[in-house]
Design a protein around this motif. Structure first.
Motif, short mmCIF file in Angstrom:
data_model
loop_
_atom_site.label_atom_id
_atom_site.label_comp_id
_atom_site.label_asym_id
_atom_site.label_seq_id
_atom_site.Cartn_x
_atom_site.Cartn_y
_atom_site.Cartn_z
N UNK A 213 38.17 29.28 47.58
CA UNK A 213 39.41 28.94 48.27
C UNK A 213 40.63 29.36 47.49
N UNK A 214 40.59 29.20 46.16
CA UNK A 214 41.75 29.58 45.33
C UNK A 214 41.94 31.09 45.31
N UNK A 215 40.87 31.85 45.50
CA UNK A 215 40.99 33.31 45.49
C UNK A 215 41.64 33.84 46.77
N UNK A 216 41.91 32.97 47.72
CA UNK A 216 42.58 33.40 48.95
C UNK A 216 44.09 33.20 48.88
N UNK A 217 44.62 32.93 47.71
CA UNK A 217 46.07 32.83 47.56
C UNK A 217 46.80 34.11 47.98
N UNK B 240 62.95 33.87 45.29
CA UNK B 240 62.54 33.97 43.90
C UNK B 240 61.69 32.79 43.46
N UNK B 241 62.04 31.62 43.92
CA UNK B 241 61.23 30.43 43.59
C UNK B 241 59.83 30.55 44.18
N UNK C 264 53.92 31.39 43.55
CA UNK C 264 52.68 32.11 43.85
C UNK C 264 52.14 32.82 42.60
N UNK C 265 53.05 33.34 41.77
CA UNK C 265 52.60 34.02 40.55
C UNK C 265 51.91 33.03 39.62
N UNK D 127 44.52 30.59 38.99
CA UNK D 127 43.31 30.80 39.77
C UNK D 127 42.49 31.95 39.23
N UNK D 128 43.14 33.08 38.91
CA UNK D 128 42.41 34.25 38.44
C UNK D 128 41.82 34.02 37.05
N UNK D 129 42.54 33.30 36.19
CA UNK D 129 42.01 33.04 34.86
C UNK D 129 40.77 32.16 34.94
#
Length: 403
Positions: free
Chosen positions: A88-92, A138-139, A144-145, A151-153
């Protein structure tokens, strides 16, 4: 042990295929309903898109939250559902794509993004240093970043753990907690800001200091209920039938009950404080939801989001029966979508029949796409973290007992 390991690393293709088919059916149904609704009421397209975006983002962000919480707690309830939350987190990135139309057509949603409205509103002028499109976008990029980095880590380390390259000892699993502990704190802070940006600023004259926490708890409840529904679907087949026990569903059910109660506590606290204060800048938010057709829909929310699931989840017997618990979980997921409609739609539709077809169809289209992609992500890795030392300890315990 080799045979057991092979069994635990098998992929439940039948269950995943069923999820993908369900996602396609939901998306097609949403496309038809949303298309008809958009044709009849074009002005409802962007509010409905915002509802769908918030629902899908809630599932992905809720998955990330529970994934970090699992790494912090190490409980068995989280070990058996970890791969669901990782997928689920990989669908960000999907949620990021859904945000692009909102950013492009922000003036159709937000009064503060309309120069003419700001020019004639002193309050909007005072809030302009914060509520302006460049800073607002920007926020969102920062939010999201940050979520994508966490999530990726965690997913990268989890995949390396499967290959036996790292985190195969309890000491080395500390790396997950080093990211998860501050990650949870910063996520709650950033999600509270996003709640202000994406939802609360729909009415820029109204504010609530507890609004962000309500959203965070709702997202966690959505992701937890979804994980219970997926686990119940896969429980009868390998590899989950070798690991899942009644106690796991019982623990997850108790956590669902806790989040239902927490959401109700925060929501009622917000209502009670505003009702007691009775200030003209605060009460219009609830007046819009307690007049016309919305007053009946508000009662449905009170019953469906708290009273019914609270009463059902009090039953220990129900929490120990995966199929029944899964039905409650799917109902909670549906009522979470209903809650988002209740939060967003009143600002755009005050008619006798306040919820439009687009308000339901477009979110279902986006949610169906999320479910379809989720199934694709779920099949990429083994359903169980077999090399996690805590998972090995769980298997070594008699009858998989303990928490």
């Amino acid at each position: 042990m080799t045979m057991a390991t092979n069994a635990l690393t098998t992929t439940d293709t039948a269950g995943i295929d069923r999820l993908q088919r369900q996602g396609m059916v939901i998306a097609v149904a949403g496309l038809v309903a949303g298309g008809i609704g958009a044709f009849l009421q074009p002005a409802q397209i962007m509010p409905s898109w915002l509802i769908g975006f918030m629902f899908c983002t809630g599932l992905s962000c809720g998955s990330l939250t529970l994934l970090m919480l699992q790494h912090m707690s190490g409980g068995q309830w989280g070990l058996v559902a970890r791969r669901i939350w990782e997928a689920g987190s990989r669908l960000l990135p999907y949620c990021m794509l859904l945000f692009i139309p909102i950013a492009v057509f922000a003036p159709k949603l937000y009064h503060w993004a309309q120069p003419d409205a700001v020019a004639h509103d002193e309050i909007l002028q005072m809030k302009a240093p914060y509520l302006n499109l460049p800073f607002w976008a920007g926020r969102a990029v920062i939010f999201f970043a940050f979520c994508w980095f966490c999530a990726m880590l965690l997913n990268k380390w989890s995949a390396a753990q499967d290959r036996g390259e790292l985190a195969i000892t309890e000491a080395d699993t500390r790396r997950f907690r080093v990211v998860s502990a501050p990650g949870l704190l910063f996520f709650i802070l950033l999600m509270s800001l996003m709640g202000v940006d994406w939802l609360m600023s729909l009415d820029p004259h109204w504010y609530s200091t507890i609004y962000g926490l309500i959203l965070v708890v709702g997202q966690g409840l959505s992701a937890l209920s979804f994980a219970v529904a997926v686990l119940a679907l896969m429980a009868p087949r390998e590899p989950m039938n070798s690991v899942l026990r009644t106690m796991h569903f019982h623990d997850l059910g108790k956590l669902m009950l806790a989040l239902v109660m927490l959401w109700a506590y925060f929501s009622f606290s917000q209502f009670l404080i505003i009702w007691a204060g009775n200030l003209p800048e605060e009460i219009p938010y609830y007046l819009a939801r307690l007049q016309g057709g919305w007053k009946y829909l508000s009662l449905v929310l009170v019953f469906g989001h708290f009273i019914l699931p609270f009463c059902l989840l009090l039953s220990a017997d129900l929490k120990k029966r995966p199929n029944l618990l899964a039905r409650v979980a799917w109902f909670i997921i549906a009522i979470r979508l209903y809650d988002l409609i209740w939060l967003i739609a009143p600002g755009f539709n005050q008619g006798a029949f306040p919820i439009s077809l687009a308000n339901v169809g477009i979110p279902l289209l986006l949610a169906g796409g999320w479910l379809f992609l989720f199934a694709g992500q779920l099949r990429k890795h083994a359903l169980l973290p077999v090399n996690d030392p805590y998972f090995k300890n769980m298997l070594a315990q008699p009858h998989h007992g303990g928490h």
